[in-house]
Design a protein around this motif. Structure first.
Motif, mmCIF file in Angstrom:
data_model
loop_
_atom_site.group_PDB
_atom_site.id
_atom_site.type_symbol
_atom_site.label_atom_id
_atom_site.label_comp_id
_atom_site.label_asym_id
_atom_site.label_seq_id
_atom_site.Cartn_x
_atom_site.Cartn_y
_atom_site.Cartn_z
ATOM 1 N N HIS A 198 0.834 -1.191 0.000
ATOM 2 C CA HIS A 198 0.000 0.000 0.000
ATOM 3 C C HIS A 198 0.876 1.251 0.000
ATOM 4 O O HIS A 198 2.001 1.237 0.516
ATOM 5 N N PRO A 199 0.376 2.358 -0.540
ATOM 6 C CA PRO A 199 1.185 3.582 -0.602
ATOM 7 C C PRO A 199 1.316 4.246 0.756
ATOM 8 O O PRO A 199 0.527 4.001 1.675
ATOM 9 N N PHE A 203 -4.023 6.672 6.776
ATOM 10 C CA PHE A 203 -4.612 5.342 6.880
ATOM 11 C C PHE A 203 -5.788 5.182 5.927
ATOM 12 O O PHE A 203 -6.656 6.060 5.825
ATOM 13 N N LEU A 204 -5.807 4.051 5.235
ATOM 14 C CA LEU A 204 -6.918 3.723 4.355
ATOM 15 C C LEU A 204 -7.915 2.861 5.109
ATOM 16 O O LEU A 204 -7.552 1.821 5.671
ATOM 17 N N ALA A 205 -9.151 3.291 5.152
ATOM 18 C CA ALA A 205 -10.198 2.524 5.814
ATOM 19 C C ALA A 205 -10.286 1.132 5.185
ATOM 20 O O ALA A 205 -9.942 0.943 4.011
ATOM 21 N N THR A 241 -6.037 -7.270 5.397
ATOM 22 C CA THR A 241 -5.999 -5.815 5.499
ATOM 23 C C THR A 241 -5.139 -5.435 6.685
ATOM 24 O O THR A 241 -4.921 -6.236 7.599
ATOM 25 N N ARG A 242 -4.642 -4.222 6.687
ATOM 26 C CA ARG A 242 -3.830 -3.710 7.792
ATOM 27 C C ARG A 242 -4.689 -2.834 8.692
ATOM 28 O O ARG A 242 -5.500 -2.036 8.212
ATOM 29 N N SER A 243 -4.512 -3.008 9.996
ATOM 30 C CA SER A 243 -5.249 -2.195 10.957
ATOM 31 C C SER A 243 -4.617 -0.809 11.061
ATOM 32 O O SER A 243 -3.483 -0.580 10.636
ATOM 33 N N VAL A 249 2.669 2.618 12.343
ATOM 34 C CA VAL A 249 4.114 2.410 12.507
ATOM 35 C C VAL A 249 4.782 2.022 11.190
ATOM 36 O O VAL A 249 5.940 1.609 11.167
ATOM 37 N N GLY A 250 4.042 2.132 10.080
ATOM 38 C CA GLY A 250 4.649 1.937 8.767
ATOM 39 C C GLY A 250 4.391 0.623 8.083
ATOM 40 O O GLY A 250 4.931 0.374 7.002
ATOM 41 N N SER A 251 3.578 -0.253 8.660
ATOM 42 C CA SER A 251 3.278 -1.534 8.013
ATOM 43 C C SER A 251 2.283 -1.313 6.877
ATOM 44 O O SER A 251 1.146 -0.928 7.112
#
Length: 339
Positions: A198-199, A203-205, A241-243, A249-251
């Motif tokens: 992801h860019p 944060f993307l929902a 998906t990432r929380s 923290v950059g994940s």
């Protein structure tokens, strides 16, 4: 030099609260100088034997199983006459002594759902009886079972996203959870087919991440499988998906994967690989994290858990390992499982 020591440790994985009793009865004639008693913050350790008797310091760029984040001395709370802590006490000690050390070591940027878990190297009962009270706090990449996976590079400089390389298959664990990496010929829950980056930015929902992952994972699946009809095999494309706290923290990386169509809320195990054998070579990290976990030489006993009764979120199975929904159509769907 700290001197000569009998080499056996208790390795406590905070991330899964899994106590691994390394080694069997102490050998009365075997005395070893063990690097684990000498390591300081920023150094990395590797070993091959279950009792850690061959632990050695290695450059953190090489494969290693433990990165030291600090040293804790608990003499004040546990004088020489204190009994050897049980598993519950070790869990409490490790939380109190090493959780903050890891956060400080990572300058406050430790992904609570990332691939690194907080760990400790503790003295065994023999050393404890002699009054040794130092712990080595550290970080490890661990499978859901708690078995250590090889780590490359310092955690300070690595992406912490909880992902596997394409071509890795992960087992279906107990109670509808995702387990350790296994050979794809064995029953498994998912086959990892690719990783999406992801860019940077806000944060993307989850719904926005889903839109990105749906499109990119479909394209990855077509290339990975050679356009195979997954629906005909009872399979579908899914993703992670990432929380928001991982994002902070950059994940930014997330897995695309193939799994069997769930039965209601239950994951279904399946065998073999969907990879096109004539396809292009897989793009993996450098070095790759592609090997299945080698079973421990000795039984490790039942895992310990936090007071809530659930493992912590750092790379371990959780409620998010269950499918959000089933899809009879074979179209891509999504789960928020963190591997």
């Amino acid at each position: 030099m700290v001197g000569a020591f009998v080499g056996a440790f208790v390795l406590l994985m905070l991330s899964a609260f899994t106590s691994v009793l390394a080694g069997g009865p102490l050998g009365t004639k075997r005395e070893l100088v063990n690097a684990s008693y000498e390591a300081v913050a920023g150094e990395c350790l590797d070993w091959t034997k279950a009792d850690l008797s061959d632990a050695k310091k290695v450059d953190c760029s090489a494969a290693h199983k433990f990165e030291v984040t600090g040293i804790a001395d608990i003499t004040g709370a546990y004088p020489k006459e204190a009994p050897f802590p049980n598993a519950e006490a070790w869990e409490k000690i490790a939380q109190e002594q090493c959780a903050q050390a890891a956060t400080t070591y990572m300058s406050g940027k430790l992904d609570p759902e990332g691939k690194y878990g907080v760990s400790t190297l503790n003295p065994d009962e023999h050393r404890w009886s002699e009054g040794y009270r130092q712990l080595r706090c550290g970080l490890q990449v661990a499978a859901p079972s708690g078995a250590a996976l090889p780590s490359f590079g310092s955690a300070k400089t690595q992406d912490q996203s909880n992902v596997y390389d394409p071509g890795v298959c992960v087992a279906l664990g107990e109670k509808n959870t995702v387990g350790d990496p296994v050979e794809c010929a064995q029953p498994h829950a998912f086959e990892i087919i690719g990783v999406v980056q992801h860019p940077e930015g806000e944060f993307l929902a989850p719904e926005k991440q889903d839109a990105i992952m749906s499109e990119k994972c479909a394209a990855i699946a077509a290339e990975y499988t050679g356009g195979a009809d997954l629906k005909a095999r009872g399979l579908l494309v899914t993703w992670d998906t990432r929380s928001e706290k991982s994002w902070a923290v950059g994940s930014r990386k997330a897995n695309c994967k193939v799994g069997a169509v769930p039965q209601g809320e239950n994951l279904v195990a399946w065998k073999d690989s969907v990879r096109n054998p004539n396809g292009a070579p897989l793009t993996t990290s450098n070095p790759p994290q592609t090997t299945s976990v080698k079973p421990q030489d000795e039984p490790t006993g039942a895992p310990l858990h936090s007071e809530s009764g659930k493992p912590s979120e750092s790379g371990k199975p959780s409620e998010s390992g269950r499918p959000d929904k089933s899809s009879e159509s074979g179209k891509p769907t999504t789960t928020s499982e963190n591997r």
